[in-house]
Design a protein around this motif. Structure first.
Motif, PDB file in Angstrom:
ATOM      1  N   UNK A 162      23.544 -21.351  10.975  1.00 38.49           N
ATOM      2  CA  UNK A 162      23.970 -20.179  11.743  1.00 38.49           C
ATOM      3  C   UNK A 162      22.758 -19.438  12.296  1.00 38.49           C
ATOM      4  N   UNK A 163      21.752 -19.210  11.460  1.00 38.81           N
ATOM      5  CA  UNK A 163      20.555 -18.518  11.934  1.00 38.81           C
ATOM      6  C   UNK A 163      19.861 -19.330  13.028  1.00 38.81           C
ATOM      7  N   UNK A 164      19.903 -20.659  12.912  1.00 41.53           N
ATOM      8  CA  UNK A 164      19.317 -21.495  13.959  1.00 41.53           C
ATOM      9  C   UNK A 164      19.993 -21.288  15.296  1.00 41.53           C
ATOM     10  N   UNK A 165      21.305 -21.130  15.290  1.00 42.46           N
ATOM     11  CA  UNK A 165      22.028 -20.906  16.534  1.00 42.46           C
ATOM     12  C   UNK A 165      21.807 -19.488  17.060  1.00 42.46           C
ATOM     13  N   UNK A 166      21.780 -18.511  16.165  1.00 41.12           N
ATOM     14  CA  UNK A 166      21.510 -17.127  16.592  1.00 41.12           C
ATOM     15  C   UNK A 166      20.115 -17.043  17.212  1.00 41.12           C
ATOM     16  N   UNK A 167      19.116 -17.545  16.526  1.00 35.35           N
ATOM     17  CA  UNK A 167      17.749 -17.506  17.077  1.00 35.35           C
ATOM     18  C   UNK A 167      17.653 -18.349  18.347  1.00 35.35           C
ATOM     19  N   UNK A 168      18.370 -19.474  18.364  1.00 37.30           N
ATOM     20  CA  UNK A 168      18.371 -20.300  19.564  1.00 37.30           C
ATOM     21  C   UNK A 168      18.934 -19.562  20.766  1.00 37.30           C
ATOM     22  N   UNK A 169      19.956 -18.746  20.541  1.00 37.72           N
ATOM     23  CA  UNK A 169      20.524 -17.984  21.653  1.00 37.72           C
ATOM     24  C   UNK A 169      19.505 -16.983  22.209  1.00 37.72           C
ATOM     25  N   UNK A 170      18.683 -16.442  21.332  1.00 40.62           N
ATOM     26  CA  UNK A 170      17.638 -15.521  21.805  1.00 40.62           C
ATOM     27  C   UNK A 170      16.571 -16.269  22.596  1.00 40.62           C
ATOM     28  N   UNK A 171      16.204 -17.469  22.137  1.00 39.66           N
ATOM     29  CA  UNK A 171      15.271 -18.294  22.905  1.00 39.66           C
ATOM     30  C   UNK A 171      15.873 -18.660  24.261  1.00 39.66           C
ATOM     31  N   UNK A 172      17.163 -18.976  24.289  1.00 40.37           N
ATOM     32  CA  UNK A 172      17.804 -19.357  25.548  1.00 40.37           C
ATOM     33  C   UNK A 172      17.801 -18.200  26.544  1.00 40.37           C
ATOM     34  N   UNK A 173      18.002 -16.992  26.052  1.00 35.74           N
ATOM     35  CA  UNK A 173      17.942 -15.838  26.947  1.00 35.74           C
ATOM     36  C   UNK A 173      16.595 -15.739  27.644  1.00 35.74           C
ATOM     37  N   UNK A 174      15.557 -16.130  26.931  1.00 36.06           N
ATOM     38  CA  UNK A 174      14.201 -16.035  27.488  1.00 36.06           C
ATOM     39  C   UNK A 174      13.810 -17.257  28.292  1.00 36.06           C
ATOM     40  N   UNK A 175      14.255 -18.439  27.847  1.00 27.75           N
ATOM     41  CA  UNK A 175      13.761 -19.694  28.441  1.00 27.75           C
ATOM     42  C   UNK A 175      14.841 -20.525  29.122  1.00 27.75           C
ATOM     43  N   UNK A 176      16.098 -20.127  29.044  1.00 30.12           N
ATOM     44  CA  UNK A 176      17.153 -20.832  29.752  1.00 30.12           C
ATOM     45  C   UNK A 176      18.019 -21.730  28.890  1.00 30.12           C
ATOM     46  N   UNK A 177      17.413 -22.385  27.888  1.00 27.11           N
ATOM     47  CA  UNK A 177      18.172 -23.335  27.074  1.00 27.11           C
ATOM     48  C   UNK A 177      17.525 -23.470  25.703  1.00 27.11           C
ATOM     49  N   UNK A 178      18.358 -23.702  24.690  1.00 27.14           N
ATOM     50  CA  UNK A 178      17.859 -23.956  23.334  1.00 27.14           C
ATOM     51  C   UNK A 178      18.886 -24.811  22.607  1.00 27.14           C
ATOM     52  N   UNK A 179      18.419 -25.494  21.560  1.00 28.59           N
ATOM     53  CA  UNK A 179      19.247 -26.448  20.821  1.00 28.59           C
ATOM     54  C   UNK A 179      19.244 -26.151  19.330  1.00 28.59           C
ATOM     55  N   UNK A 180      20.275 -26.654  18.663  1.00 29.21           N
ATOM     56  CA  UNK A 180      20.318 -26.740  17.213  1.00 29.21           C
ATOM     57  C   UNK A 180      20.602 -28.200  16.870  1.00 29.21           C
ATOM     58  N   UNK A 181      19.818 -28.804  15.976  1.00 30.61           N
ATOM     59  CA  UNK A 181      20.072 -30.200  15.612  1.00 30.61           C
ATOM     60  C   UNK A 181      21.302 -30.339  14.727  1.00 30.61           C
ATOM     61  N   UNK A 182      21.913 -29.229  14.352  1.00 27.70           N
ATOM     62  CA  UNK A 182      23.168 -29.236  13.587  1.00 27.70           C
ATOM     63  C   UNK A 182      24.121 -28.263  14.272  1.00 27.70           C
ATOM     64  N   UNK A 183      25.016 -27.655  13.513  1.00 27.83           N
ATOM     65  CA  UNK A 183      25.904 -26.635  14.058  1.00 27.83           C
ATOM     66  C   UNK A 183      27.124 -27.210  14.750  1.00 27.83           C
ATOM     67  N   UNK A 184      27.791 -26.339  15.498  1.00 24.41           N
ATOM     68  CA  UNK A 184      29.051 -26.715  16.114  1.00 24.41           C
ATOM     69  C   UNK A 184      30.195 -26.676  15.120  1.00 24.41           C
ATOM     70  N   UNK A 185      30.113 -25.746  14.163  1.00 19.59           N
ATOM     71  CA  UNK A 185      31.085 -25.661  13.065  1.00 19.59           C
ATOM     72  C   UNK A 185      32.334 -24.894  13.518  1.00 19.59           C
TER      73      UNK A 185
END
Length: 301
Positions: A95-118
């Motif tokens: 969950x934290x990976x997806x939350x932090x990834x969303x913040x990276x995406x806001x800055x850089x356009x795209x971000x991934x989680x190698x897991x998730x999708x729960x």
């Protein structure tokens, strides 16, 4: 540069019978590095999501019972895994990976989680091997922090994102889109903002035509300022639980289509891997790796 959430806890073998599906979370980053698709610098290691963050999308009493390992036996059976501290920690990391990834995406356009999708975890329940809903939590996080006002969650896993639909039923700020096998789990569906139930055996051409139609309509209608993408690869014809007939190439074209819409509408996007249960682990890993390749090609990374 990509920003990819990965944590060693993702690969925890919950029990021996589930070691195989969990193995992909170890193999995806290894294959990305082996092929030179990404470098080690592209990965970041998430932390344990706090209960306050989990409360944003989930019922407080459910989360408290989950973190205290006090869920009822009925709920544990509904989830499908024995409840352990390692399992709960794994879910908090992703969950934290997806939350932090969303913040990276806001800055850089795209971000991934190698897991998730729960996506089977609803507001007050876990289900289908999902304890907490990573993209739902992240969507609520962005909304509550006023970082996104209109969020579109694109769920292209073969199974309906029933938990995500449950959490955002009637929402005027988070819009759920699920395109899934109609005669597959969960057999009692929730109502998404838009559901596209598919007949068994649909092929690449029919699937991609439907997807493009709905993506165009959704982006035009919603005009999202953030997108979450659940990119399950259990749509493959090789998947033992899927019932659809997409090829590896069709699955990659699916990903490319989603990325092209996000890019063309200038909408940041976070991607979680979702399901994949092909008999040969190589089919699962290669399809997930192809999602990263599609993003790199689209965004010229």
């Amino acid at each position: 540069m990509l920003h990819i959430a990965h944590h060693p806890a993702y690969i925890h073998p919950v029990r021996e019978g589930h070691r195989f599906p969990m193995l992909k979370y170890e193999l995806i980053p290894a294959q990305l590095l082996r092929e030179g698709v990404v470098s080690q610098a592209d990965f970041f290691e998430p932390s344990l999501a706090t209960k306050e963050v989990l409360y944003m999308a989930h019922d407080q009493s459910y989360i408290d019972d989950l973190l205290d390992l006090k869920l009822s036996e009925k709920m544990i059976r509904r989830i499908g895994f024995p409840l352990t501290q390692a399992l709960v920690d794994r879910e908090r990391y992703l969950v934290d990976g997806t939350v932090k990834g969303s913040l990276y995406a806001l800055e850089h356009g795209i971000a991934f989680n190698t897991a998730g999708g729960t996506h089977h975890a609803g507001r007050d329940f876990g289900e289908g091997f999902c304890l907490v809903n990573d993209q739902a939590v992240a969507a609520c996080f962005l909304r509550e922090r006023k970082l996104a006002a209109r969020v579109l969650i694109i769920d292209l896993d073969v199974h309906q994102g029933n938990g995500t639909a449950h959490i955002f039923a009637g929402s005027s700020s988070v819009f759920t889109f699920s395109m899934h096998a109609d005669k597959n789990y969960p057999f009692i569906k929730e109502r998404s903002f838009r559901d596209v139930p598919l007949e068994d055996g649909i092929d690449d051409a029919s699937y991609l035509s439907l997807l493009e139609t709905h993506l165009f309509e959704l982006f035009e209608e919603i005009r999202p300022d953030f997108v979450f993408y659940q990119s399950g690869v259990d749509v493959l014809a090789t998947d033992k639980l899927g019932k659809l007939k997409l090829t590896t190439e069709g699955c990659q074209r699916r990903d490319a289509l989603v990325f092209s819409y996000a890019k063309n509408y200038k909408t940041p996007i976070q991607v979680s891997m979702g399901g994949g249960y092909s008999i040969d682990i190589k089919d699962i890993v290669n399809a997930h790796v192809a999602t990263f390749k599609a993003a790199i090609a689209c965004y010229n990374l």
